[in-house]
Design a protein around this motif. Sequence first.
Motif, PDB file in Angstrom:
ATOM      1  N   ILE A  13     -22.712  30.071   9.029  1.00 37.28           N
ATOM      2  CA  ILE A  13     -21.163  29.536   9.312  1.00 37.28           C
ATOM      3  C   ILE A  13     -21.342  27.919   9.032  1.00 37.28           C
ATOM      4  CG2 ILE A  13     -19.451  29.491  10.912  1.00 37.28           C
ATOM      5  CD1 ILE A  13     -20.541  32.471  11.414  1.00 37.28           C
ATOM      6  N   ILE A  14     -22.084  27.370  10.117  1.00 38.19           N
ATOM      7  CA  ILE A  14     -22.162  26.027  10.046  1.00 38.19           C
ATOM      8  C   ILE A  14     -22.528  25.290   8.565  1.00 38.19           C
ATOM      9  CG2 ILE A  14     -23.661  23.819  10.982  1.00 38.19           C
ATOM     10  CD1 ILE A  14     -24.095  25.619  13.341  1.00 38.19           C
ATOM     11  N   ASP A  15     -23.179  25.879   7.828  1.00 38.47           N
ATOM     12  CA  ASP A  15     -23.412  25.490   6.506  1.00 38.47           C
ATOM     13  C   ASP A  15     -22.105  25.380   5.591  1.00 38.47           C
ATOM     14  OD1 ASP A  15     -25.382  24.470   4.273  1.00 38.47           O
ATOM     15  OD2 ASP A  15     -24.904  26.364   3.312  1.00 38.47           O
ATOM     16  N   GLN A  16     -21.460  26.428   5.953  1.00 42.04           N
ATOM     17  CA  GLN A  16     -20.048  26.577   5.079  1.00 42.04           C
ATOM     18  C   GLN A  16     -19.218  25.246   5.697  1.00 42.04           C
ATOM     19  OE1 GLN A  16     -18.794  28.684   2.692  1.00 42.04           O
ATOM     20  NE2 GLN A  16     -21.184  29.065   2.622  1.00 42.04           N
ATOM     21  N   PHE A  17     -19.088  25.046   7.132  1.00 48.35           N
ATOM     22  CA  PHE A  17     -18.410  23.776   7.528  1.00 48.35           C
ATOM     23  C   PHE A  17     -18.818  22.605   6.802  1.00 48.35           C
ATOM     24  CE2 PHE A  17     -17.071  26.530  11.124  1.00 48.35           C
ATOM     25  CZ  PHE A  17     -15.888  26.337  11.092  1.00 48.35           C
ATOM     26  N   GLU A  18     -20.114  22.507   6.936  1.00 50.70           N
ATOM     27  CA  GLU A  18     -20.798  21.288   6.314  1.00 50.70           C
ATOM     28  C   GLU A  18     -20.316  21.066   4.923  1.00 50.70           C
ATOM     29  OE1 GLU A  18     -22.853  18.952   7.110  1.00 50.70           O
ATOM     30  OE2 GLU A  18     -23.507  19.573   9.375  1.00 50.70           O
ATOM     31  N   GLN A  19     -20.621  22.204   4.147  1.00 48.65           N
ATOM     32  CA  GLN A  19     -20.195  22.171   2.628  1.00 48.65           C
ATOM     33  C   GLN A  19     -18.669  21.482   2.545  1.00 48.65           C
ATOM     34  OE1 GLN A  19     -21.345  25.452   0.162  1.00 48.65           O
ATOM     35  NE2 GLN A  19     -23.074  25.591   1.408  1.00 48.65           N
ATOM     36  N   LEU A  20     -17.825  22.231   3.576  1.00 46.71           N
ATOM     37  CA  LEU A  20     -16.248  21.841   3.335  1.00 46.71           C
ATOM     38  C   LEU A  20     -16.073  20.461   3.654  1.00 46.71           C
ATOM     39  CD1 LEU A  20     -13.346  22.615   2.700  1.00 46.71           C
ATOM     40  CD2 LEU A  20     -13.494  23.115   5.406  1.00 46.71           C
ATOM     41  N   LEU A  21     -16.756  20.117   4.646  1.00 47.00           N
ATOM     42  CA  LEU A  21     -16.769  18.526   5.051  1.00 47.00           C
ATOM     43  C   LEU A  21     -17.218  17.561   3.884  1.00 47.00           C
ATOM     44  CD1 LEU A  21     -17.666  18.883   8.796  1.00 47.00           C
ATOM     45  CD2 LEU A  21     -15.385  18.526   7.772  1.00 47.00           C
ATOM     46  N   GLU A  22     -18.288  17.871   3.392  1.00 49.94           N
ATOM     47  CA  GLU A  22     -18.881  17.107   2.298  1.00 49.94           C
ATOM     48  C   GLU A  22     -17.850  16.943   1.098  1.00 49.94           C
ATOM     49  OE1 GLU A  22     -21.513  14.942   0.140  1.00 49.94           O
ATOM     50  OE2 GLU A  22     -21.952  15.621   2.130  1.00 49.94           O
ATOM     51  N   ASN A  44     -29.515  10.009   7.519  1.00 53.76           N
ATOM     52  CA  ASN A  44     -28.881  11.559   7.673  1.00 53.76           C
ATOM     53  C   ASN A  44     -27.502  11.522   7.058  1.00 53.76           C
ATOM     54  OD1 ASN A  44     -28.088  13.884   8.575  1.00 53.76           O
ATOM     55  ND2 ASN A  44     -29.317  13.609  10.511  1.00 53.76           N
ATOM     56  N   ASN A  45     -27.446  12.382   6.277  1.00 52.06           N
ATOM     57  CA  ASN A  45     -26.026  12.656   5.803  1.00 52.06           C
ATOM     58  C   ASN A  45     -25.293  14.115   6.183  1.00 52.06           C
ATOM     59  OD1 ASN A  45     -27.490  14.764   4.513  1.00 52.06           O
ATOM     60  ND2 ASN A  45     -26.991  14.191   2.492  1.00 52.06           N
ATOM     61  N   ALA A  46     -25.634  14.491   7.291  1.00 54.23           N
ATOM     62  CA  ALA A  46     -25.187  15.567   8.172  1.00 54.23           C
ATOM     63  C   ALA A  46     -23.646  15.111   8.507  1.00 54.23           C
ATOM     64  CB  ALA A  46     -25.833  16.036   9.286  1.00 54.23           C
ATOM     65  N   ARG A  47     -23.060  16.102   8.266  1.00 54.07           N
ATOM     66  CA  ARG A  47     -21.351  15.800   8.384  1.00 54.07           C
ATOM     67  C   ARG A  47     -21.021  16.166   9.827  1.00 54.07           C
ATOM     68  NH1 ARG A  47     -18.813  12.892   4.593  1.00 54.07           N
ATOM     69  NH2 ARG A  47     -19.882  13.321   2.810  1.00 54.07           N
ATOM     70  N   ILE A  48     -21.689  16.922  10.688  1.00 59.13           N
ATOM     71  CA  ILE A  48     -21.710  17.384  12.145  1.00 59.13           C
ATOM     72  C   ILE A  48     -23.076  17.152  12.726  1.00 59.13           C
ATOM     73  CG2 ILE A  48     -21.128  19.122  13.723  1.00 59.13           C
ATOM     74  CD1 ILE A  48     -20.042  20.598  11.450  1.00 59.13           C
ATOM     75  N   TYR A  49     -23.165  16.299  13.746  1.00 55.47           N
ATOM     76  CA  TYR A  49     -24.422  15.903  14.026  1.00 55.47           C
ATOM     77  C   TYR A  49     -24.338  15.717  15.738  1.00 55.47           C
ATOM     78  CZ  TYR A  49     -28.313  12.724  14.394  1.00 55.47           C
ATOM     79  OH  TYR A  49     -29.702  12.514  14.646  1.00 55.47           O
ATOM     80  N   GLY A  50     -25.462  15.899  16.313  1.00 57.64           N
ATOM     81  CA  GLY A  50     -25.706  15.801  17.748  1.00 57.64           C
ATOM     82  C   GLY A  50     -25.075  16.696  18.523  1.00 57.64           C
ATOM     83  N   ALA A  51     -24.406  16.256  19.729  1.00 58.45           N
ATOM     84  CA  ALA A  51     -23.870  17.137  20.653  1.00 58.45           C
ATOM     85  C   ALA A  51     -22.662  17.885  19.919  1.00 58.45           C
ATOM     86  CB  ALA A  51     -23.247  16.474  21.841  1.00 58.45           C
ATOM     87  N   GLU A  52     -21.756  17.264  18.778  1.00 60.07           N
ATOM     88  CA  GLU A  52     -20.781  17.961  18.198  1.00 60.07           C
ATOM     89  C   GLU A  52     -21.274  19.266  17.520  1.00 60.07           C
ATOM     90  OE1 GLU A  52     -19.398  14.733  19.685  1.00 60.07           O
ATOM     91  OE2 GLU A  52     -21.164  14.656  18.479  1.00 60.07           O
ATOM     92  N   TYR A  53     -22.586  19.013  16.791  1.00 62.55           N
ATOM     93  CA  TYR A  53     -23.284  20.190  16.181  1.00 62.55           C
ATOM     94  C   TYR A  53     -23.554  21.341  17.175  1.00 62.55           C
ATOM     95  CZ  TYR A  53     -26.798  22.806  13.525  1.00 62.55           C
ATOM     96  OH  TYR A  53     -27.262  23.885  12.778  1.00 62.55           O
ATOM     97  N   TRP A  54     -24.108  20.825  18.416  1.00 55.69           N
ATOM     98  CA  TRP A  54     -24.648  21.797  19.287  1.00 55.69           C
ATOM     99  C   TRP A  54     -23.487  22.572  20.107  1.00 55.69           C
ATOM    100  CZ3 TRP A  54     -29.122  23.009  17.754  1.00 55.69           C
ATOM    101  CH2 TRP A  54     -29.995  22.166  17.360  1.00 55.69           C
ATOM    102  N   ARG A  55     -22.339  21.994  20.306  1.00 62.46           N
ATOM    103  CA  ARG A  55     -21.253  22.789  20.823  1.00 62.46           C
ATOM    104  C   ARG A  55     -20.667  23.650  19.655  1.00 62.46           C
ATOM    105  NH1 ARG A  55     -20.053  17.613  23.503  1.00 62.46           N
ATOM    106  NH2 ARG A  55     -18.828  16.806  21.809  1.00 62.46           N
ATOM    107  N   LEU A  56     -20.646  23.259  18.461  1.00 62.54           N
ATOM    108  CA  LEU A  56     -20.064  24.160  17.508  1.00 62.54           C
ATOM    109  C   LEU A  56     -21.099  25.349  17.328  1.00 62.54           C
ATOM    110  CD1 LEU A  56     -18.271  25.010  15.155  1.00 62.54           C
ATOM    111  CD2 LEU A  56     -19.575  23.523  13.559  1.00 62.54           C
ATOM    112  N   GLU A  57     -22.397  25.303  17.188  1.00 61.22           N
ATOM    113  CA  GLU A  57     -23.481  26.276  17.200  1.00 61.22           C
ATOM    114  C   GLU A  57     -23.299  27.036  18.293  1.00 61.22           C
ATOM    115  OE1 GLU A  57     -27.965  27.321  16.355  1.00 61.22           O
ATOM    116  OE2 GLU A  57     -27.646  25.192  17.559  1.00 61.22           O
ATOM    117  N   ASP A  58     -23.164  26.476  19.624  1.00 54.92           N
ATOM    118  CA  ASP A  58     -23.048  27.600  20.876  1.00 54.92           C
ATOM    119  C   ASP A  58     -21.710  28.226  20.791  1.00 54.92           C
ATOM    120  OD1 ASP A  58     -23.922  28.065  23.421  1.00 54.92           O
ATOM    121  OD2 ASP A  58     -22.112  26.921  24.167  1.00 54.92           O
ATOM    122  N   GLY A  59     -20.744  27.553  20.354  1.00 57.53           N
ATOM    123  CA  GLY A  59     -19.330  28.406  20.328  1.00 57.53           C
ATOM    124  C   GLY A  59     -19.363  29.580  19.335  1.00 57.53           C
TER     125      GLY A  59
END
Length: 73
Positions: A13-22, A44-59
């Motif tokens: 799911i996160i990968d889908q978000f990353e692809q859309l943001l890319e 790093n070319n991650a579109r979601i990184y750090g605490a924002e990534y972890w909050r999304l993953e947790d949610g």
Amino acid sequence: MKKEKRQKMCLEIIDQFEQLLEKKDISIPCEDSAEEKERHDGGNNARIYGAEYWRLEDGIHKILEQEDSDNTK
């Protein structure tokens, strides 16, 4: 759903978000300036990184766990 399957689904799911943001050339800025600097220092070319990534993953995990819980009732 087993924990491993939930984790795999969450990452997909996160990968889908990353692809859309890319595709849209959008990066979610880090609230923490140190994380934002770290993100760009390493190329790093991650579109979601750090605490924002972890909050999304947790949610997402919480949603999937709730779905599992609802399905076992």
